[in-house]
Design an enzyme around this catalytic site. Sequence first.
Site, PDB file in Angstrom:
ATOM      1  N   LYS A   1       0.830  -1.221   0.000  1.00 16.49           N
ATOM      2  CA  LYS A   1       0.000   0.000   0.000  1.00 16.49           C
ATOM      3  C   LYS A   1       0.865   1.272   0.000  1.00 16.49           C
ATOM      4  O   LYS A   1       0.613   2.195  -0.765  1.00 16.49           O
ATOM      5  CB  LYS A   1      -0.938   0.035   1.228  1.00 16.49           C
ATOM      6  CG  LYS A   1      -1.915  -1.123   1.305  1.00 16.49           C
ATOM      7  CD  LYS A   1      -2.905  -0.947   2.438  1.00 16.49           C
ATOM      8  CE  LYS A   1      -2.298  -0.990   3.830  1.00 16.49           C
ATOM      9  NZ  LYS A   1      -1.669  -2.288   4.193  1.00 16.49           N
TER      10      LYS A   1
ATOM     11  N   ARG B   1      -9.366   0.957   9.353  1.00 15.75           N
ATOM     12  CA  ARG B   1      -8.955  -0.424   9.642  1.00 15.75           C
ATOM     13  C   ARG B   1     -10.061  -1.201  10.333  1.00 15.75           C
ATOM     14  O   ARG B   1      -9.906  -2.388  10.601  1.00 15.75           O
ATOM     15  CB  ARG B   1      -7.719  -0.415  10.529  1.00 15.75           C
ATOM     16  CG  ARG B   1      -6.415  -0.468   9.747  1.00 15.75           C
ATOM     17  CD  ARG B   1      -5.306  -0.232  10.725  1.00 15.75           C
ATOM     18  NE  ARG B   1      -4.103  -0.946  10.458  1.00 15.75           N
ATOM     19  CZ  ARG B   1      -3.037  -0.413   9.883  1.00 15.75           C
ATOM     20  NH1 ARG B   1      -3.065   0.804   9.436  1.00 15.75           N
ATOM     21  NH2 ARG B   1      -1.944  -1.128   9.744  1.00 15.75           N
TER      22      ARG B   1
ATOM     23  N   ARG C   1      11.778  -5.715   4.820  1.00 14.15           N
ATOM     24  CA  ARG C   1      11.433  -4.300   4.594  1.00 14.15           C
ATOM     25  C   ARG C   1      12.278  -3.343   5.446  1.00 14.15           C
ATOM     26  O   ARG C   1      12.519  -3.575   6.617  1.00 14.15           O
ATOM     27  CB  ARG C   1       9.951  -4.098   4.933  1.00 14.15           C
ATOM     28  CG  ARG C   1       9.506  -2.673   4.844  1.00 14.15           C
ATOM     29  CD  ARG C   1       8.026  -2.561   4.726  1.00 14.15           C
ATOM     30  NE  ARG C   1       7.308  -2.792   5.979  1.00 14.15           N
ATOM     31  CZ  ARG C   1       5.986  -2.644   6.096  1.00 14.15           C
ATOM     32  NH1 ARG C   1       5.263  -2.332   5.040  1.00 14.15           N
ATOM     33  NH2 ARG C   1       5.411  -2.871   7.252  1.00 14.15           N
TER      34      ARG C   1
ATOM     35  N   ARG D   1      11.192  -1.729  10.981  1.00 18.23           N
ATOM     36  CA  ARG D   1      10.088  -1.490  11.913  1.00 18.23           C
ATOM     37  C   ARG D   1      10.023  -2.579  12.982  1.00 18.23           C
ATOM     38  O   ARG D   1      10.233  -3.746  12.693  1.00 18.23           O
ATOM     39  CB  ARG D   1       8.772  -1.429  11.129  1.00 18.23           C
ATOM     40  CG  ARG D   1       8.637  -0.134  10.361  1.00 18.23           C
ATOM     41  CD  ARG D   1       7.467  -0.139   9.439  1.00 18.23           C
ATOM     42  NE  ARG D   1       6.241  -0.683  10.008  1.00 18.23           N
ATOM     43  CZ  ARG D   1       5.056  -0.615   9.417  1.00 18.23           C
ATOM     44  NH1 ARG D   1       4.928  -0.020   8.246  1.00 18.23           N
ATOM     45  NH2 ARG D   1       3.995  -1.132   9.973  1.00 18.23           N
TER      46      ARG D   1
ATOM     47  N   ARG E   1      -0.760  -9.100  13.077  1.00 18.11           N
ATOM     48  CA  ARG E   1      -1.285  -8.011  12.238  1.00 18.11           C
ATOM     49  C   ARG E   1      -2.162  -8.574  11.113  1.00 18.11           C
ATOM     50  O   ARG E   1      -3.179  -7.990  10.746  1.00 18.11           O
ATOM     51  CB  ARG E   1      -0.124  -7.192  11.665  1.00 18.11           C
ATOM     52  CG  ARG E   1       0.574  -6.373  12.759  1.00 18.11           C
ATOM     53  CD  ARG E   1       1.952  -5.914  12.328  1.00 18.11           C
ATOM     54  NE  ARG E   1       1.917  -5.007  11.201  1.00 18.11           N
ATOM     55  CZ  ARG E   1       2.927  -4.845  10.355  1.00 18.11           C
ATOM     56  NH1 ARG E   1       4.045  -5.521  10.496  1.00 18.11           N
ATOM     57  NH2 ARG E   1       2.815  -3.992   9.364  1.00 18.11           N
TER      58      ARG E   1
HETATM   59  P1  AMP Z   1       1.052   0.631   8.986  1.00 21.11           P
HETATM   60  O1  AMP Z   1       2.231   1.498   8.700  1.00 21.11           O
HETATM   61  O2  AMP Z   1      -0.189   1.062   8.256  1.00 21.11           O
HETATM   62  O3  AMP Z   1       1.331  -0.839   8.835  1.00 21.11           O
HETATM   63  O4  AMP Z   1       0.711   0.858  10.548  1.00 21.11           O
HETATM   64  C1  AMP Z   1       1.651   0.531  11.558  1.00 21.11           C
HETATM   65  C2  AMP Z   1       0.980   0.541  12.913  1.00 21.11           C
HETATM   66  O5  AMP Z   1       0.471   1.863  13.188  1.00 21.11           O
HETATM   67  C3  AMP Z   1      -0.226  -0.376  13.053  1.00 21.11           C
HETATM   68  O6  AMP Z   1       0.135  -1.731  13.339  1.00 21.11           O
HETATM   69  C4  AMP Z   1      -0.951   0.291  14.217  1.00 21.11           C
HETATM   70  O7  AMP Z   1      -0.305   0.049  15.455  1.00 21.11           O
HETATM   71  C5  AMP Z   1      -0.757   1.783  13.886  1.00 21.11           C
HETATM   72  N1  AMP Z   1      -1.828   2.260  12.983  1.00 21.11           N
HETATM   73  C6  AMP Z   1      -1.690   2.717  11.707  1.00 21.11           C
HETATM   74  N2  AMP Z   1      -2.876   3.055  11.185  1.00 21.11           N
HETATM   75  C7  AMP Z   1      -3.786   2.806  12.141  1.00 21.11           C
HETATM   76  C8  AMP Z   1      -5.202   2.905  12.220  1.00 21.11           C
HETATM   77  N3  AMP Z   1      -5.924   3.313  11.161  1.00 21.11           N
HETATM   78  N4  AMP Z   1      -5.805   2.561  13.375  1.00 21.11           N
HETATM   79  C9  AMP Z   1      -5.110   2.130  14.444  1.00 21.11           C
HETATM   80  N5  AMP Z   1      -3.781   1.971  14.438  1.00 21.11           N
HETATM   81  C10 AMP Z   1      -3.119   2.305  13.309  1.00 21.11           C
END
Ligand code: AMP
Length: 215
Positions: free
Chosen positions: A13, A86, A125, A157, A168
């Site tokens: 994404k 989400r 990554r 990360r 996740r």
């Molecule tokens: P991502 O970079 O989208 O994979 O997000 C990394 C982490 O950020 C997730 O595992 C959550 O802990 C937090 N996070 C990102 N977007 C959201 C969201 N829309 N709602 C809740 N937590 C989020």
Amino acid sequence: MNVILLGPPGSGKGTIARLIQDNLGIRHISTGDLLRKEILEGTRLGKQIEPVLASGKLVDNHVVAKVLSKAIIGAKNGFVLDGFPRNSEQARILEKILRETKQKIDLVLELKVNDNAIVQRLSSRRQCEKCHRVYGLNAPPKKSGVCNDDEGKLFQRKDDTPIVIRDRLEIYRKETAPLLKHFSEKTSVEKIDAGKSITEVYKEAAKKISGLGGS
Ligand code: AMP
């Protein structure tokens, strides 16, 4: 043009949203990047949410909504959302923000990819600390550990470890994937095979966006 990218962690994404931003001028909004920025800057919010991100769990809906709402208001030429919504409450929050700012979602793109590819992609990554650009096996940096664009340091990360990746994926299946049905009742939803190369996936996404009148 307002687009949502929906897909499991590791479906690309962020990479695809960044290409859409660079080539089509539609702002990439990643809630994950916005939250990680708070952590890197050591803000009060950052300190509060750091353990949540490290565990792979979701941050409180209203905390994310606040950060998101600011970004949407700043995106005058449309946005491509990566990582939000989400769950069903976040979908409702997004719809409220859009009503208030007199906007709508034009397209939801579902990025489909199998679990083995996800684990492989996420374990390799790396991301730039400064500009958030993502690197991986298929797109390594020219110089190891350093961003091609701004020489920022690349980091791994904390949530890209096998156990956290599995959690996740589970959260995605339970809480996020059902949103596809929700959106298909309201707007156009298109599937893309995200197991292909970045160039092919981007081309497919751009074609679908242009088909709806995007630049
Ligand atoms: P991502 O970079 O989208 O994979 O997000 C990394 C982490 O950020 C997730 O595992 C959550 O802990 C937090 N996070 C990102 N977007 C959201 C969201 N829309 N709602 C809740 N937590 C989020």
